[in-house]
Write a protein that holds these residues in place. Structure first.
Motif, PDB file in Angstrom:
ATOM      1  N   PHE A  80       0.756  -1.173   0.106  1.00 36.83           N
ATOM      2  CA  PHE A  80       0.075   0.011   0.008  1.00 36.83           C
ATOM      3  C   PHE A  80       0.927   1.318  -0.033  1.00 36.83           C
ATOM      4  O   PHE A  80       0.730   2.227  -0.608  1.00 36.83           O
ATOM      5  N   LEU A  81       1.744   1.291   0.923  1.00 36.41           N
ATOM      6  CA  LEU A  81       2.757   2.371   1.044  1.00 36.41           C
ATOM      7  C   LEU A  81       3.281   2.643  -0.152  1.00 36.41           C
ATOM      8  O   LEU A  81       3.598   3.917  -0.668  1.00 36.41           O
ATOM      9  N   LEU A  82       4.136   1.669  -0.900  1.00 35.98           N
ATOM     10  CA  LEU A  82       4.683   1.820  -2.264  1.00 35.98           C
ATOM     11  C   LEU A  82       3.726   2.401  -3.327  1.00 35.98           C
ATOM     12  O   LEU A  82       4.190   3.321  -4.295  1.00 35.98           O
ATOM     13  N   THR A  83       2.604   1.639  -3.236  1.00 33.46           N
ATOM     14  CA  THR A  83       1.632   2.146  -4.344  1.00 33.46           C
ATOM     15  C   THR A  83       1.312   3.720  -4.216  1.00 33.46           C
ATOM     16  O   THR A  83       1.015   4.440  -5.162  1.00 33.46           O
ATOM     17  N   VAL A  84       0.918   4.188  -3.041  1.00 30.16           N
ATOM     18  CA  VAL A  84       0.577   5.569  -2.576  1.00 30.16           C
ATOM     19  C   VAL A  84       1.967   6.349  -3.049  1.00 30.16           C
ATOM     20  O   VAL A  84       1.552   7.629  -3.625  1.00 30.16           O
TER      21      VAL A  84
END
Length: 147
Positions: free
Chosen positions: A42-46
């Motif tokens: 999630f963090l890398l996508t955001v």
């Protein structure tokens, strides 16, 4: 490019601009601002940068648990190659996430780990592209004095 020996402007342009440079985006992020239930995916996508330096990665992602004698872990996660230097005792851990489309895994020449007393506070990777561009990407966590 063929240069006329008398053309100083053309010669100086060639020296100043020998080849186009590779461009990429980079950010740094302290994960303490992220709730524990947020996954690394999630963090890398955001964040969606080409290079992401993460600090305070803690134990939120499971696979970064430190084993004896292992200084770092690597993992392919979606479009990123993640290098993690997990926490040691009370130190939180750091990671570098490299977008594989921009920085292929075979461009990672060497991974540097800090001495044991700094484990989980720093890490670096030397990246060398076929074009000759040679970089050292690093992440560092310095806790506040009160910590």
């Amino acid at each position: 490019m063929i240069l006329d020996q008398n053309d100083r402007l053309a010669q100086s342009w060639y020296v100043l601009n020998p080849a186009p440079c590779k461009q990429f985006t980079m950010c740094t992020y302290n994960c303490q601002a992220t709730p524990v239930h947020r996954s690394m995916r999630f963090l890398l996508t955001v964040l969606a940068f080409d290079v992401i330096a993460l600090q305070s990665t803690c134990d939120a992602w499971g696979w970064v648990q430190r084993q004896p004698q292992q200084k770092y872990y690597t993992k392919n996660l979606d479009e990123y190659h993640v290098i993690s230097w997990p926490k040691s005792s009370q130190v939180s851990g750091v990671a570098l996430a490299l977008k594989r489309r921009v920085i292929p895994t075979n461009a990672i020449l060497r991974i540097f780990s800090p001495p044991d007393q700094l484990q989980g506070r720093a890490g670096a990777a030397r990246i060398k592209f076929r074009s000759g561009l040679d970089l050292l990407l690093a992440t560092l966590y310095l806790p506040p004095i009160s910590a």
